[in-house]
Design a protein around this motif. Structure first.
Motif, PDB file in Angstrom:
ATOM      1  N   PHE A  16      22.288 -89.978  50.962  1.00 47.75           N
ATOM      2  CA  PHE A  16      21.062 -89.426  51.545  1.00 47.75           C
ATOM      3  C   PHE A  16      20.598 -90.231  52.769  1.00 47.75           C
ATOM      4  CE2 PHE A  16      21.133 -87.708  47.226  1.00 47.75           C
ATOM      5  CZ  PHE A  16      21.111 -86.355  47.547  1.00 47.75           C
ATOM      6  N   ILE A  40      17.623 -83.643  50.604  1.00 46.45           N
ATOM      7  CA  ILE A  40      17.313 -84.507  49.463  1.00 46.45           C
ATOM      8  C   ILE A  40      16.298 -83.806  48.552  1.00 46.45           C
ATOM      9  CG2 ILE A  40      15.449 -85.781  50.642  1.00 46.45           C
ATOM     10  CD1 ILE A  40      16.595 -88.312  49.106  1.00 46.45           C
ATOM     11  N   GLY A  41      16.462 -84.013  47.256  1.00 43.76           N
ATOM     12  CA  GLY A  41      15.560 -83.364  46.300  1.00 43.76           C
ATOM     13  C   GLY A  41      14.247 -84.105  46.207  1.00 43.76           C
ATOM     14  N   TYR A 131      25.944 -86.882  40.861  1.00 41.94           N
ATOM     15  CA  TYR A 131      24.917 -87.684  41.544  1.00 41.94           C
ATOM     16  C   TYR A 131      25.554 -89.036  41.902  1.00 41.94           C
ATOM     17  CZ  TYR A 131      20.333 -90.136  41.804  1.00 41.94           C
ATOM     18  OH  TYR A 131      19.236 -90.867  42.173  1.00 41.94           O
ATOM     19  N   ASN A 186      22.600 -82.109  38.565  1.00 45.43           N
ATOM     20  CA  ASN A 186      22.526 -82.400  39.980  1.00 45.43           C
ATOM     21  C   ASN A 186      23.946 -82.773  40.373  1.00 45.43           C
ATOM     22  OD1 ASN A 186      21.896 -83.176  42.533  1.00 45.43           O
ATOM     23  ND2 ASN A 186      20.903 -85.107  41.973  1.00 45.43           N
ATOM     24  N   TYR A 217      15.868 -83.410  35.267  1.00 48.15           N
ATOM     25  CA  TYR A 217      15.454 -82.064  35.700  1.00 48.15           C
ATOM     26  C   TYR A 217      15.108 -81.149  34.527  1.00 48.15           C
ATOM     27  CZ  TYR A 217      17.238 -83.877  40.049  1.00 48.15           C
ATOM     28  OH  TYR A 217      17.431 -84.661  41.157  1.00 48.15           O
ATOM     29  N   LYS A 248      10.467 -85.440  39.574  1.00 49.33           N
ATOM     30  CA  LYS A 248      10.675 -84.042  39.962  1.00 49.33           C
ATOM     31  C   LYS A 248       9.735 -83.115  39.224  1.00 49.33           C
ATOM     32  CE  LYS A 248      13.827 -86.098  42.093  1.00 49.33           C
ATOM     33  NZ  LYS A 248      15.119 -86.023  42.682  1.00 49.33           N
ATOM     34  N   TYR A 341      17.925 -76.835  42.080  1.00 55.09           N
ATOM     35  CA  TYR A 341      19.060 -76.878  42.998  1.00 55.09           C
ATOM     36  C   TYR A 341      19.849 -75.577  43.033  1.00 55.09           C
ATOM     37  CZ  TYR A 341      18.152 -81.867  43.199  1.00 55.09           C
ATOM     38  OH  TYR A 341      17.555 -83.085  43.381  1.00 55.09           O
ATOM     39  N   ARG A 382      24.623 -77.808  48.852  1.00 58.11           N
ATOM     40  CA  ARG A 382      23.446 -77.746  47.979  1.00 58.11           C
ATOM     41  C   ARG A 382      22.169 -77.598  48.797  1.00 58.11           C
ATOM     42  NH1 ARG A 382      20.953 -82.876  44.894  1.00 58.11           N
ATOM     43  NH2 ARG A 382      19.765 -82.828  46.837  1.00 58.11           N
TER      44      ARG A 382
HETATM   45  C1  MLT Z   1      18.880 -85.692  45.131  1.00 62.73           C
HETATM   46  O1  MLT Z   1      18.568 -85.095  46.149  1.00 62.73           O
HETATM   47  O2  MLT Z   1      19.992 -85.593  44.609  1.00 62.73           O
HETATM   48  C2  MLT Z   1      17.849 -86.565  44.518  1.00 62.73           C
HETATM   49  O3  MLT Z   1      16.655 -86.480  45.186  1.00 62.73           O
HETATM   50  C3  MLT Z   1      18.230 -87.946  44.540  1.00 62.73           C
HETATM   51  C4  MLT Z   1      17.375 -88.770  43.661  1.00 62.73           C
HETATM   52  O4  MLT Z   1      16.616 -88.284  42.835  1.00 62.73           O
HETATM   53  O5  MLT Z   1      17.518 -89.968  43.781  1.00 62.73           O
END
Ligand code: MLT
Length: 404
Positions: A16, A40-41, A131, A186, A217, A248, A341, A382
């Protein structure tokens, strides 16, 4: 002085960070571009008002000698631990003891740090794509071996997730000691049911393996047959550690609070992993601030829960909009239903990074290249539902109009 040379095996930049750098460069070269970030999540909704009220109240307590707090208890404050026990587990018929709950500052840190309690000799199984934290931290710890030409680490057991298995990896033939599973997943957004997880639990119990189960999640699960915790699966307490996060679900990416469950039944020979983790945390972690833990506790109040569910529904709707829009635009799409996602196949013969560049160029929408999550992610991409709904609609329109 000698450094930990395992660090030199890694790419110099975390996924990221690389994306952030690329987007920064594009933005500098195209100052008028209206960039929409769905890479980015990271959440975008403000914190629920219940959480804000609790933060203010706790901050005021710190201003008074009578109510001021110093170091927090290493494992977390009782008020938060008991809310977690009650609402996240008991309501789902899972009994977790207070001393099995460890409050922390993030599932990322905990999934990375948990390796401290395991020998370097363990065989690590990772899904591909995955991840990147699970992989990178095991490379740092010296469990990976060398990087092969295929982009895989020689000592890892790769659990391929692909269209053929609908992104649910099969059980390996060889013995894996540490198995990283993440559901809802993820990056693919796929969510596992109990029957599927039971196979992993049985495998782990038979092989004395540990499942490191990332459930960050779980709040996005919409289907009744999908378990929110691995402990809803019989036998999991003797083989699984579970990671949860307020990031999240309650929008805590900037506040920082999470927790990890290490059941007391989980043992390696006579040694309880719970006591090893407690020892590790007491030594290396200072605990989560009182103010933050009060904020997290507010998530469990009646109003707090309703507000959090409202935010989750907002992101879920974004994910649905993206998923449907991409399907209309002719893409093959996975995820979204129980996840923020959306995972999709990039147009023929393009690499994920080529598509990243093309998408940025044509639509100014930022996503995450599938190959950043591992070699099997090549050819996929993604997008996240964590943007604002207006920007999400705009991004989907731009993608449809771009006619990839
Ligand atoms: C992601 O985008 O995969 C997550 O935001 C990464 C994270 O939670 O560290």
């Amino acid at each position: 002085m000698k450094i930990n040379e395992n660090f030199l095996k890694l790419q110099s930049s975390y996924l990221f960070s690389t994306i952030g750098k690329k987007v920064g460069e594009y933005s500098a070269a195209n100052p008028k571009a209206q960039i929409i970030r769905l890479g980015i999540g990271d959440v975008t909704r403000p914190l629920p008002s219940e959480v804000i009220d609790s933060l203010h109240k706790a901050a005021d307590e710190m201003a008074n000698e009578e109510t001021f707090r110093g170091y927090p208890p290493e494992q977390g404050n009782d008020f938060l631990i008991s809310s977690i026990k009650e609402y996240d587990y008991k309501l789902r018929d899972v009994n977790i003891d207070e001393d099995e709950i460890f409050i922390s500052d993030g599932a990322k840190s905990d999934t990375g740090n948990i390796g401290d309690i395991f020998s370097q000799d363990n065989a690590v199984a990772v899904c591909d794509p995955i991840y990147p934290v699970y992989v990178d931290t095991n490379v740092m710890a010296g469990r990976s071996g060398e990087l092969t030409n295929e982009g895989k680490w020689s000592k890892f057991i790769y659990l391929d997730c692909n269209q053929e298995n609908d992104f649910f990896p099969g059980i390996p033939k060889e013995k894996a000691d540490l198995i990283y599973l993440c559901f809802p997943n993820n990056p693919t957004g796929m969510a596992a049911d109990k029957a599927y997880l039971k196979k992993w639990v049985d495998y782990a119990n038979e092989n004395s393996s540990v499942i490191l189960y990332d459930a960050a999640y779980e709040g996005f699960i919409t289907q009744d047959n999908i378990p929110h915790s691995i402990y809803e699966v019989q036998g999991a307490k003797t083989c699984a550690i579970e990671f949860r996060s307020f990031s999240k679900t309650a929008g805590f990416t900037g506040v920082r609070c999470a927790y990890t469950i290490v059941p007391k039944e989980l043992k390696c020979g006579d040694v309880s992993l719970n006591s090893l983790w407690a020892r590790r945390q007491a030594t290396k972690f200072n605990g989560v601030s009182y103010i933050t833990q009060r904020a997290a506790q507010a998530v469990y109040s009646e109003k707090g829960r309703a507000q959090v569910m409202g935010n989750i529904a907002y992101y879920q709707n974004n994910a649905k909009v993206i998923s449907e829009g991409l399907k209309e635009a002719g893409f093959k799409v996975w995820g979204a239903v129980n996840s923020p996602y959306v995972w999709f196949k990039v147009p023929q013969k393009m690499t994920s990074w080529d598509f990243f560049d093309l998408m940025l160029e044509k639509t100014q929408v930022v996503g995450t290249p599938g190959s950043g999550f591992g070699p099997a992610g090549e050819g996929y991409f993604r997008l996240t539902g964590f943007g604002s709904s207006a920007k999400t609609l705009e991004a989907v329109d731009r993608i449809k109009n771009a006619r990839f």
